[in-house]
Design an enzyme around this catalytic site. Structure first.
Site, PDB file in Angstrom:
ATOM      1  CG  HIS A  13       9.216  -4.033   1.275  1.00 49.04           C
ATOM      2  ND1 HIS A  13      10.199  -4.466   2.113  1.00 49.04           N
ATOM      3  CD2 HIS A  13       8.372  -3.300   2.040  1.00 49.04           C
ATOM      4  CE1 HIS A  13       9.994  -4.003   3.343  1.00 49.04           C
ATOM      5  NE2 HIS A  13       8.878  -3.296   3.334  1.00 49.04           N
ATOM      6  CD  GLU A  64       0.792  -5.356   9.284  1.00 44.40           C
ATOM      7  OE1 GLU A  64       1.174  -5.655  10.433  1.00 44.40           O
ATOM      8  OE2 GLU A  64       1.413  -4.578   8.545  1.00 44.40           O
TER       9      GLU A  64
END
Lengths: 328, 339
Positions: free
Chosen positions: B135, B66
Site C-alpha cells: 500500500h 478491479e
C-alpha cells in the site's frame, strides 16, 4: 423465436463465408512454411486460430444484432467478425499485415477492430468481458439503446475476469449477453480437467442471472436462445449467460498436432459438421435446392476470394508507420 | 472579492474533485467509478461532494472487482463515454493490469487510431506512514514504461486541477497518480507546500510539460510529486550555504519533457534525480540517460536519490531510512562537490 426464411439464409450464408474464409486462410498460412514449419514465414506469419466448426455460435447470436450493437470476441475471432459485419477486405488485409488492413497492420488476426460495426477482440482469455460490460454501461448511461455481447471460450469461465464481469453486469443490470463457445478444449486441456462443473451456464445462478446451455452446435437453437437473451437485455432486464456446445474442427492454432484428442474424436466431430447439417435442414424445410446452394456457395466464395485478392494486392506499410497511432 | 478569490487555497484532493465536478457539469459523458468514491467521497478525498451533486448513476461505487471495472472503463470509453476510474492504491494494479496495459493502452494502436479510449485512471501512490509494501509503492516507472498511456503526477493543488482537467479532456488514456502525503488528508500527514492557490474557473495544464519551480545555477534537482518537495527543501538548505539549486517538477512522465531538464542541466552542469519509486530500471535512470545521451557536459557524475530495490518495509525506522529526503539530496550534492 424461430428464424424467418431470410434469417436462416443469412445465417447459412455467413457460415459458408466463414468456413471458406478459414479454409482459404489455412492454405495461404502454409505458404512458405514447408518443408520446415516456422511461424514467422509466409504471407500470414504469427499464430493463427481458425474457427472451423464454431460458425453456429457466431451466426445464431449475430442474427439478432445490428452494426450499432457491440461485440467483443476472442483470439479465435474470424467467424464472429464476419457475422458481425466487419469489413472483410480490410480484415483480410489486416491478417496479412497490410497497410490497407483495419489498423494498417498493427494488430493482426488476434486484434481485429472495426469501429464502424462496434467489433473488437483481444488475445487474452476472458478480457473481452470487461469491455463488453463497459459498453453496456455506456448504453445504459446514454439511454441510447443497443446491447453488448461478449464471446468467450469455455476456458475463460475459469478466469477471474469472468466472475467479476458477471457480477458487475448483474449488480448494475446491464444490457449485455455473455456467450461461451464451449469447444471442449483449452488448447490441450479438456474442459473436464479444468472446470469443476460440467456446464458453465450453471454459474449464472451464482450471479442471479438466467443461464442457458445449448447442446449440439445447432444454429437454430442458438438463434432461439440468443434471441430471447438479447431481447431481454434490450428490454433493460439485465444480463444472460449462455453456453453453447460447439466443435473445434481445427487445432488450437495452425501447427497444432492435436495429439491430445482421443482416438476418433475428430472423425466424430466432422460427422456432425454444422454446415452440411444446416444445408440438409434448409432442403427439408424451405425447399432449398442444389442449384440454390451452388449459387450461394459461389457468392460466398467470390466474396472471400475478392477479399484475399485485395489483401494480396495491397502494399505493406512502411516500417516507420509503426511509430504512428500510439496516441490519437 | 477578487483579492479573497486569489487567496483561495485548496488541497490536491479538493482540487481534483473540483476539476472533475466542473467537467461533469459541462460534459454528460464524464462519469466516475471505483471503490468507495460515492457517498464516502473517496478514501483520499478526491471525489468528495460529487455523489451529492451528480448522484449514484454518474458517481458509481463499484464492487471490489478491479479487473471488471477497469475493463468496463475501456469498453465505456470506446463507446463514447469519458470514464474516470479510481484504482484506490496503485499497488492494486496487479489484479487488473491486463485491462490497463493490454486493452486501455493498446486498443487505439490496434485499431489504427479508429478507437479512442479516453479513460482517466486516478490512483494513489507513495508511503511514509508505515502501510508496508502492498500500500505504499509509487510504480511510476511501471506505468511510464509501457507505451500507450499518458502519465501525470502533480506535486501541488494548482497542477492537480489543471492536469485533471486536461486528462479528462484528453482523447487518450491518462494515468493520474496522486501521492497520498500530498493529498492534504490530515491522517496521512500533510505536505503544506502542496496546498496552494487554485483559481475557481476551469483551466488546463499541458500534459507533457515540466516546470522549473525554483531557479538556480549550480545544480539541477529533478523530481516528481514528493520528490519535488524534498528537492525544494534541499534547495532552501543549500541556499543557506551559498549553493543555488534549480528544481524541476516533471509533472508528467509520459510524454516526458526531456528538453526542460536538458536545458536546466546545460545551465547548471550538475544533476540529481529524486524519485520515491524503486531505483533500478526507473525514472531516475531515464532522466540521467536522456541528459547524458544528448552530450550535456557535466561537472560531476549525476546522482540519484530513489527508493532502494527492496519491498517497502513496515517498521518506521526501516521505512523512514529507505525513503528519499532532503538530507539525502544534500548528501548527493556533497558527493558531487567532492568529485
Amino acid at each position: 423465436m424461430k428464424p424467418s426464411r431470410e434469417q436462416q439464409l443469412w445465417m447459412y450464408e455467413q457460415m459458408l463465408v466463414s468456413r471458406y474464409f478459414e479454409e482459404s486462410i489455412e492454405k495461404i498460412y502454409m505458404e512458405g512454411k514447408s518443408p520446415a514449419f516456422n511461424m514467422a514465414n509466409g504471407p500470414i506469419p504469427g499464430e493463427m486460430h481458425l474457427s472451423n466448426g464454431q460458425e453456429p455460435c457466431a451466426v445464431g447470436v449475430c442474427a439478432h444484432l445490428d452494426a450499432d450493437d457491440v461485440v467483443t470476441s476472442t483470439h479465435r475471432p474470424h467467424h464472429v467478425a464476419i457475422a458481425k459485419g466487419v469489413d472483410l477486405d480490410r480484415m483480410t488485409a489486416e491478417i496479412f499485415g497490410k497497410k490497407t488492413g483495419l489498423s494498417g497492420g498493427r494488430g493482426g488476426h488476434m486484434h481485429i477492430f472495426d469501429a464502424d460495426v462496434n467489433f473488437s477482440c483481444s488475445g487474452i482469455i476472458a478480457q473481452g468481458m470487461g469491455p463488453a460490460v463497459g459498453a453496456a454501461l455506456s448504453r445504459q448511461l446514454q439511454r441510447k439503446g443497443g446491447v453488448a455481447v461478449a464471446f468467450l471460450g469455455e476456458g475463460a469461465a475459469n478466469q477471474g475476469a469472468f466472475h467479476e464481469s458477471l457480477n458487475l453486469a448483474a449488480v448494475w443490470k446491464l444490457p449485455v449477453v455473455f456467450v461461451i463457445e464451449d469447444n471442449a478444449w483449452g488448447i490441450s486441456v479438456a474442459k473436464s480437467a479444468s472446470t469443476a462443473i460440467e456446464r458453465n451456464d450453471q454459474r449464472a445462478a451464482a450471479y442471479g442471472m438466467p443461464g442457458h446451455f445449448i447442446p449440439g452446435n445447432d444454429p437454430l437453437a442458438i438463434f432461439e436462445v440468443a434471441g430471447e437473451a438479447i431481447a431481454r437485455a434490450r428490454r433493460g432486464e439485465g444480463p444472460t449467460l449462455i453456453e453453447i456446445e460447439t466443435y473445434r474442427l481445427a487445432g488450437h492454432f495452425m501447427g497444432d498436432a492435436e495429439g491430445y484428442r482421443p482416438e476418433g474424436e475428430k472423425d466424430a466431430l466432422f460427422a456432425k459438421d454444422p454446415i452440411p447439417k444446416f444445408r440438409n435442414h434448409l432442403k427439408a424445410s424451405i425447399g432449398w435446392t442444389d442449384a440454390d446452394d451452388a449459387e450461394l456457395v459461389a457468392r460466398a466464395h467470390g466474396l472471400v476470394d475478392g477479399a484475399i485478392a485485395f489483401a494480396r494486392d495491397s502494399a505493406y506499410p512502411e516500417p516507420e508507420e509503426a511509430l504512428e497511432k500510439v496516441f490519437v | 472579492m477578487t483579492v479573497a478569490s486569489k487567496e483561495r487555497k485548496l488541497t490536491i484532493a479538493r482540487a481534483m474533485a473540483e476539476a472533475i465536478a466542473q467537467q461533469m457539469r459541462i460534459d454528460q459523458r464524464v462519469f466516475v467509478m471505483g471503490e468507495d468514491i460515492g457517498p464516502l467521497g473517496g478514501v483520499f478525498g478526491n471525489t468528495r461532494g460529487l455523489f451529492d451533486e451528480f448522484g449514484a448513476e454518474r458517481v458509481r461505487d463499484t464492487p471490489i472487482s478491479e479487473t471488471a471495472f477497469m475493463g468496463a472503463a475501456v469498453g465505456a470509453a470506446s463507446d463514447g463515454m469519458r470514464p474516470i476510474v479510481e484504482l484506490m492504491f496503485v499497488d492494486f494494479f496487479g489484479v487488473c493490469f491486463d485491462a490497463i496495459y493490454n486493452l486501455m493502452a493498446k486498443n487505439t494502436y490496434f485499431s489504427g487510431g479508429e478507437v479512442k479510449v479516453p479513460v482517466v485512471l486516478m490512483t494513489s501512490t507513495g508511503g511514509g506512514y508505515s502501510d508496508a509494501g502492498q500500500h505504499s509503492q509509487c510504480l511510476h516507472g511501471t506505468f511510464a514504461h509501457l507505451p500507450g498511456m499518458k502519465v501525470v503526477a502533480p506535486s501541488n493543488a494548482y497542477d492537480a486541477k489543471g492536469l485533471m482537467t486536461a486528462a479528462i479532456r484528453d482523447d487518450n488514456p491518462v494515468i493520474f497518480m496522486f501521492h497520498k502525503a500530498l493529498q492534504g488528508m490530515g491522517w496521512l500527514g500533510t505536505e503544506r507546500d502542496a496546498i496552494v492557490h487554485v483559481p475557481e474557473e476551469a483551466y488546463q495544464l499541458p500534459i507533457g510539460k515540466a516546470a522549473v519551480v525554483r531557479e538556480g545555477a549550480d545544480v539541477t534537482i529533478v523530481g516528481i510529486t514528493s520528490g519535488v518537495h524534498h528537492g525544494l527543501k534541499a534547495a532552501r538548505a543549500l541556499a543557506e550555504r551559498g549553493v543555488s539549486a534549480e528544481v524541476v517538477d516533471l509533472r508528467s512522465l509520459v510524454p516526458l519533457d526531456r528538453q526542460t531538464v536538458i536545458d536546466s542541466v546545460r545551465k547548471t552542469g550538475r544533476l540529481i534525480v529524486v524519485d520515491e519509486d524503486y531505483q533500478s530500471y526507473g525514472m531516475t535512470g531515464e532522466i540521467i540517460s536522456s541528459v547524458v545521451e544528448q552530450g550535456v557536459m557535466l561537472k560531476a557524475p549525476p546522482q540519484r536519490v530513489a527508493y532502494p530495490d527492496i519491498p517497502i518495509p513496515f517498521s518506521r525506522p526501516m521505512e523512514q531510512w529507505a525513503l528519499p529526503s532532503a538530507d539525502k539530496i544534500i548528501a548527493a550534492f556533497e558527493t558531487m562537490e567532492n568529485h
